[in-house]
Scaffold this active site. Structure first.
Site, PDB file in Angstrom:
ATOM      1  N   CYS A  69       0.857  -1.188   0.000  1.00 46.09           N
ATOM      2  CA  CYS A  69       0.000   0.000   0.000  1.00 46.09           C
ATOM      3  C   CYS A  69       0.896   1.241   0.000  1.00 46.09           C
ATOM      4  O   CYS A  69       1.789   1.352   0.849  1.00 46.09           O
ATOM      5  CB  CYS A  69      -0.899  -0.018   1.232  1.00 46.09           C
ATOM      6  SG  CYS A  69      -1.940   1.446   1.404  1.00 46.09           S
ATOM      7  N   CYS A  72       0.190   3.087   3.635  1.00 44.51           N
ATOM      8  CA  CYS A  72       0.590   2.550   4.942  1.00 44.51           C
ATOM      9  C   CYS A  72       1.626   1.438   4.853  1.00 44.51           C
ATOM     10  O   CYS A  72       2.050   0.911   5.881  1.00 44.51           O
ATOM     11  CB  CYS A  72      -0.628   2.051   5.702  1.00 44.51           C
ATOM     12  SG  CYS A  72      -1.289   0.516   5.047  1.00 44.51           S
ATOM     13  N   CYS A 117      -7.740  -0.787   1.549  1.00 45.48           N
ATOM     14  CA  CYS A 117      -6.734  -1.363   2.432  1.00 45.48           C
ATOM     15  C   CYS A 117      -7.331  -1.588   3.826  1.00 45.48           C
ATOM     16  O   CYS A 117      -7.914  -0.681   4.408  1.00 45.48           O
ATOM     17  CB  CYS A 117      -5.562  -0.384   2.495  1.00 45.48           C
ATOM     18  SG  CYS A 117      -4.270  -0.879   3.646  1.00 45.48           S
ATOM     19  N   CYS A 120      -5.289   0.879   6.471  1.00 46.53           N
ATOM     20  CA  CYS A 120      -5.416   2.349   6.503  1.00 46.53           C
ATOM     21  C   CYS A 120      -6.712   2.866   5.874  1.00 46.53           C
ATOM     22  O   CYS A 120      -6.998   4.052   5.941  1.00 46.53           O
ATOM     23  CB  CYS A 120      -4.218   3.006   5.838  1.00 46.53           C
ATOM     24  SG  CYS A 120      -4.218   2.849   4.045  1.00 46.53           S
ATOM     25  N   CYS A 140      -8.735  -5.065  -9.914  1.00 48.57           N
ATOM     26  CA  CYS A 140      -8.311  -4.029 -10.846  1.00 48.57           C
ATOM     27  C   CYS A 140      -7.821  -2.861  -9.989  1.00 48.57           C
ATOM     28  O   CYS A 140      -8.617  -2.161  -9.381  1.00 48.57           O
ATOM     29  CB  CYS A 140      -9.523  -3.654 -11.695  1.00 48.57           C
ATOM     30  SG  CYS A 140      -9.150  -2.509 -12.993  1.00 48.57           S
TER      31      CYS A 140
HETATM   32 ZN   LIG Z   1      -2.918   0.984   3.452  1.00 44.93          ZN
END
Ligand SMILES: [Zn+2]
Length: 152
Positions: A69, A72, A117, A120, A140
């Protein structure tokens, strides 16, 4: 309190308590951790915008490693789940366990499953049921939400 107001109040409370915790918990977990995110990254990750197709260099990334990510740093995808979907966005057949949470998105008059995510709350993309792998899924993902870290 008269009976009518009492009923109104009860309906309102039921409505409030049934809907708000979901909203609050989502908003609480959605936060900017990486202070170096660009304006475009923030628009995608926190306003659920989408990057232009074929704009991400990650479309062409073929090395072994993990996709993290961009906000985060949580590990989200392993390189062996990546495939070329031809859509112009980095695509994956499966995410690492517990990496994402999903919600149904009705924007643009379509019913799609948005995923964000789990750590976060940042938006990453949409998941579809037309993937080529065993899972049948196609994640996607906006390339700008990902950071690739090669293991070799
Ligand atoms: Zn994240």
């Amino acid at each position: 309190m008269n009976k009518r107001n009492f009923i109104k109040c009860s309906i309102f409370s039921a409505f409030y308590f049934s809907l708000c915790p979901i909203h609050l918990s989502f908003a609480e977990t959605k936060k900017i951790i990486n202070k170096n995110l660009t304006e475009t990254q923030k628009k995608i990750m926190f306003d659920e915008k989408t990057e232009r197709p074929f704009s991400s260099p990650l479309n062409y990334e073929k090395r072994e490693g993990f996709y993290h990510c961009a906000n985060c740093d949580a590990k989200l995808f392993k390189s062996n789940s990546k495939f070329d979907s031809g859509t112009g966005w980095p695509s994956f057949t499966e995410a690492l366990p517990g990496a994402f949470k999903t919600k149904v998105d009705y924007s643009f008059g379509m019913k799609r499953t948005e995923y964000h995510c789990a750590k976060c709350g940042a938006h990453h993309g949409h998941v579809f049921d037309d993937g080529p792998g065993k899972s049948g899924k196609r994640y996607c993902n906006n390339g700008l939400c990902l950071v690739f870290k090669p293991t070799t």
